[in-house]
Design a protein around this motif. Sequence first.
Motif, PDB file in Angstrom:
ATOM      1  N   LEU A  37       0.835  -1.200   0.000  1.00  0.00           N
ATOM      2  CA  LEU A  37       0.000   0.000   0.000  1.00  0.00           C
ATOM      3  C   LEU A  37       0.871   1.252   0.000  1.00  0.00           C
ATOM      4  CD1 LEU A  37      -2.402  -1.125   2.855  1.00  0.00           C
ATOM      5  CD2 LEU A  37      -3.031  -0.900   0.454  1.00  0.00           C
ATOM      6  N   PRO A  38       0.415   2.332  -0.649  1.00  0.00           N
ATOM      7  CA  PRO A  38       1.159   3.582  -0.544  1.00  0.00           C
ATOM      8  C   PRO A  38       1.246   4.009   0.923  1.00  0.00           C
ATOM      9  CG  PRO A  38      -0.569   3.743  -2.215  1.00  0.00           C
ATOM     10  CD  PRO A  38      -0.785   2.456  -1.473  1.00  0.00           C
ATOM     11  N   ALA A  39       2.416   4.428   1.350  1.00  0.00           N
ATOM     12  CA  ALA A  39       2.631   4.777   2.763  1.00  0.00           C
ATOM     13  C   ALA A  39       1.646   5.828   3.252  1.00  0.00           C
ATOM     14  CB  ALA A  39       4.067   5.248   2.968  1.00  0.00           C
ATOM     15  N   GLY A  40       1.294   6.765   2.405  1.00  0.00           N
ATOM     16  CA  GLY A  40       0.366   7.813   2.806  1.00  0.00           C
ATOM     17  C   GLY A  40      -1.054   7.344   3.015  1.00  0.00           C
ATOM     18  N   SER A  41      -1.389   6.163   2.531  1.00  0.00           N
ATOM     19  CA  SER A  41      -2.765   5.663   2.665  1.00  0.00           C
ATOM     20  C   SER A  41      -2.946   4.728   3.852  1.00  0.00           C
ATOM     21  CB  SER A  41      -3.194   4.952   1.380  1.00  0.00           C
ATOM     22  OG  SER A  41      -2.564   3.697   1.278  1.00  0.00           O
ATOM     23  N   VAL A  42      -1.872   4.405   4.566  1.00  0.00           N
ATOM     24  CA  VAL A  42      -1.967   3.495   5.712  1.00  0.00           C
ATOM     25  C   VAL A  42      -2.268   4.327   6.960  1.00  0.00           C
ATOM     26  CG1 VAL A  42      -0.775   1.774   7.117  1.00  0.00           C
ATOM     27  CG2 VAL A  42      -0.349   1.886   4.648  1.00  0.00           C
ATOM     28  N   ASP A  43      -3.486   4.154   7.491  1.00  0.00           N
ATOM     29  CA  ASP A  43      -3.896   4.923   8.665  1.00  0.00           C
ATOM     30  C   ASP A  43      -3.439   4.298   9.971  1.00  0.00           C
ATOM     31  OD1 ASP A  43      -5.268   6.869   7.155  1.00  0.00           O
ATOM     32  OD2 ASP A  43      -7.025   5.565   7.026  1.00  0.00           O
ATOM     33  N   ARG A  44      -3.409   2.959  10.008  1.00  0.00           N
ATOM     34  CA  ARG A  44      -3.071   2.264  11.249  1.00  0.00           C
ATOM     35  C   ARG A  44      -2.252   1.023  10.918  1.00  0.00           C
ATOM     36  NH1 ARG A  44      -6.387   3.958  15.413  1.00  0.00           N
ATOM     37  NH2 ARG A  44      -6.062   2.036  16.539  1.00  0.00           N
ATOM     38  N   VAL A  45      -1.353   0.660  11.827  1.00  0.00           N
ATOM     39  CA  VAL A  45      -0.574  -0.564  11.630  1.00  0.00           C
ATOM     40  C   VAL A  45      -0.870  -1.608  12.702  1.00  0.00           C
ATOM     41  CG1 VAL A  45       1.290   0.576  10.373  1.00  0.00           C
ATOM     42  CG2 VAL A  45       1.469   0.333  12.846  1.00  0.00           C
ATOM     43  N   GLU A  46      -1.800  -1.303  13.608  1.00  0.00           N
ATOM     44  CA  GLU A  46      -2.104  -2.223  14.703  1.00  0.00           C
ATOM     45  C   GLU A  46      -2.566  -3.591  14.224  1.00  0.00           C
ATOM     46  OE1 GLU A  46      -3.158   0.910  14.602  1.00  0.00           O
ATOM     47  OE2 GLU A  46      -2.312   1.843  16.389  1.00  0.00           O
ATOM     48  N   ASP A  65       7.043  10.338   1.761  1.00  0.00           N
ATOM     49  CA  ASP A  65       5.912   9.550   2.275  1.00  0.00           C
ATOM     50  C   ASP A  65       6.390   8.415   3.175  1.00  0.00           C
ATOM     51  OD1 ASP A  65       4.233  11.217   0.860  1.00  0.00           O
ATOM     52  OD2 ASP A  65       3.841   9.771  -0.743  1.00  0.00           O
ATOM     53  N   ALA A  66       7.513   7.805   2.836  1.00  0.00           N
ATOM     54  CA  ALA A  66       8.069   6.735   3.667  1.00  0.00           C
ATOM     55  C   ALA A  66       8.588   7.306   4.989  1.00  0.00           C
ATOM     56  CB  ALA A  66       9.183   6.008   2.916  1.00  0.00           C
ATOM     57  N   ARG A  67       9.260   8.457   4.920  1.00  0.00           N
ATOM     58  CA  ARG A  67       9.748   9.107   6.155  1.00  0.00           C
ATOM     59  C   ARG A  67       8.582   9.462   7.066  1.00  0.00           C
ATOM     60  NH1 ARG A  67      12.549  12.661   2.566  1.00  0.00           N
ATOM     61  NH2 ARG A  67      11.383  14.389   3.478  1.00  0.00           N
ATOM     62  N   ARG A  68       7.534  10.035   6.495  1.00  0.00           N
ATOM     63  CA  ARG A  68       6.356  10.426   7.292  1.00  0.00           C
ATOM     64  C   ARG A  68       5.677   9.200   7.898  1.00  0.00           C
ATOM     65  NH1 ARG A  68       4.165  14.791   2.892  1.00  0.00           N
ATOM     66  NH2 ARG A  68       5.615  16.441   3.454  1.00  0.00           N
ATOM     67  N   PHE A  69       5.645   8.096   7.139  1.00  0.00           N
ATOM     68  CA  PHE A  69       5.053   6.858   7.649  1.00  0.00           C
ATOM     69  C   PHE A  69       5.783   6.425   8.927  1.00  0.00           C
ATOM     70  CE2 PHE A  69       4.868   2.298   8.108  1.00  0.00           C
ATOM     71  CZ  PHE A  69       3.545   1.987   7.860  1.00  0.00           C
ATOM     72  N   LEU A  70       7.108   6.417   8.902  1.00  0.00           N
ATOM     73  CA  LEU A  70       7.881   6.003  10.085  1.00  0.00           C
ATOM     74  C   LEU A  70       7.606   6.931  11.261  1.00  0.00           C
ATOM     75  CD1 LEU A  70      11.362   4.962   8.641  1.00  0.00           C
ATOM     76  CD2 LEU A  70       9.385   3.515   9.181  1.00  0.00           C
ATOM     77  N   ARG A  71       7.528   8.226  11.018  1.00  0.00           N
ATOM     78  CA  ARG A  71       7.259   9.172  12.115  1.00  0.00           C
ATOM     79  C   ARG A  71       5.839   8.990  12.651  1.00  0.00           C
ATOM     80  NH1 ARG A  71      10.036  12.876   8.937  1.00  0.00           N
ATOM     81  NH2 ARG A  71       8.102  13.794   8.185  1.00  0.00           N
ATOM     82  N   ARG A  72       4.877   8.910  11.743  1.00  0.00           N
ATOM     83  CA  ARG A  72       3.460   8.828  12.134  1.00  0.00           C
ATOM     84  C   ARG A  72       3.151   7.570  12.946  1.00  0.00           C
ATOM     85  NH1 ARG A  72       1.666   9.598   7.340  1.00  0.00           N
ATOM     86  NH2 ARG A  72       1.152   7.474   6.789  1.00  0.00           N
ATOM     87  N   HIS A  73       3.819   6.467  12.625  1.00  0.00           N
ATOM     88  CA  HIS A  73       3.509   5.185  13.267  1.00  0.00           C
ATOM     89  C   HIS A  73       4.622   4.706  14.196  1.00  0.00           C
ATOM     90  CE1 HIS A  73       0.011   4.858  10.709  1.00  0.00           C
ATOM     91  NE2 HIS A  73       0.761   5.060   9.653  1.00  0.00           N
ATOM     92  N   ARG A  74       5.500   5.582  14.610  1.00  0.00           N
ATOM     93  CA  ARG A  74       6.698   5.167  15.363  1.00  0.00           C
ATOM     94  C   ARG A  74       6.374   4.358  16.617  1.00  0.00           C
ATOM     95  NH1 ARG A  74       6.289  10.568  15.704  1.00  0.00           N
ATOM     96  NH2 ARG A  74       5.923  11.479  17.754  1.00  0.00           N
ATOM     97  N   ARG A  75       5.332   4.713  17.338  1.00  0.00           N
ATOM     98  CA  ARG A  75       5.005   3.972  18.568  1.00  0.00           C
ATOM     99  C   ARG A  75       4.595   2.525  18.254  1.00  0.00           C
ATOM    100  NH1 ARG A  75       3.401   9.103  19.503  1.00  0.00           N
ATOM    101  NH2 ARG A  75       4.238  10.127  21.358  1.00  0.00           N
ATOM    102  N   GLU A  76       3.746   2.362  17.267  1.00  0.00           N
ATOM    103  CA  GLU A  76       3.282   1.026  16.894  1.00  0.00           C
ATOM    104  C   GLU A  76       4.385   0.209  16.230  1.00  0.00           C
ATOM    105  OE1 GLU A  76       1.704   3.856  15.806  1.00  0.00           O
ATOM    106  OE2 GLU A  76       0.042   3.898  17.236  1.00  0.00           O
ATOM    107  N   LEU A  77       5.231   0.852  15.458  1.00  0.00           N
ATOM    108  CA  LEU A  77       6.312   0.143  14.768  1.00  0.00           C
ATOM    109  C   LEU A  77       7.362  -0.368  15.741  1.00  0.00           C
ATOM    110  CD1 LEU A  77       6.822   2.451  11.665  1.00  0.00           C
ATOM    111  CD2 LEU A  77       5.775   0.178  11.709  1.00  0.00           C
TER     112      LEU A  77
END
Length: 166
Positions: A37-46, A65-77
């Motif tokens: 999926l495009p990184a910008g379209s992933v809302d949750r990784v739980e 978009d990949a950098r933002r994905f890592l920042r946005r989901h850092r706690r779950e990742l």
Amino acid sequence: MTTKVSVAYGTTNGSTAQIAEAVAEVLCKEGLTAEALPAGSVDRVESYDAVVVGGGLYAGRWHKDARRFLRRHRRELAGRPLWLFSSGPLDPSAGERDIPPVAGLKRAMIRLDANGHVTFGGCLEEGAKGWVARMIIKNGKAGDYRDFARIEDWSRAVAHELVTTA
């Protein structure tokens, strides 16, 4: 229980998306459930047991978009198995030697305790977006340097690690 894997990616001209789709396809062939999926379209990784994130390299930086994905989901990742890949060199170097992650990505890998990173060759072809891309093409330095056999081998190794540690 089947392991569910998100393969998120940041791409400008689509070649990193094709790599991500190949990764997801191999993971599925190895018995996992995976979707690219495009990184910008992933809302949750739980809902995922593991995550693979890929980004194209542009001027020494991972795709935004990949950098933002890592920042946005850092706690779950931080609590999930995580692998990263880069795509970008427009020459055969990625197949000849290990190319380390760019500095910002290396810091993110350490913070998130990522399982690993690989750099694959990139692809830039006629019709690519962006002034720099058009100049590279005009100067005859474009081409497709992706090695799908290497991408498949790496993906199988990720699958094997997930299956043996599950």
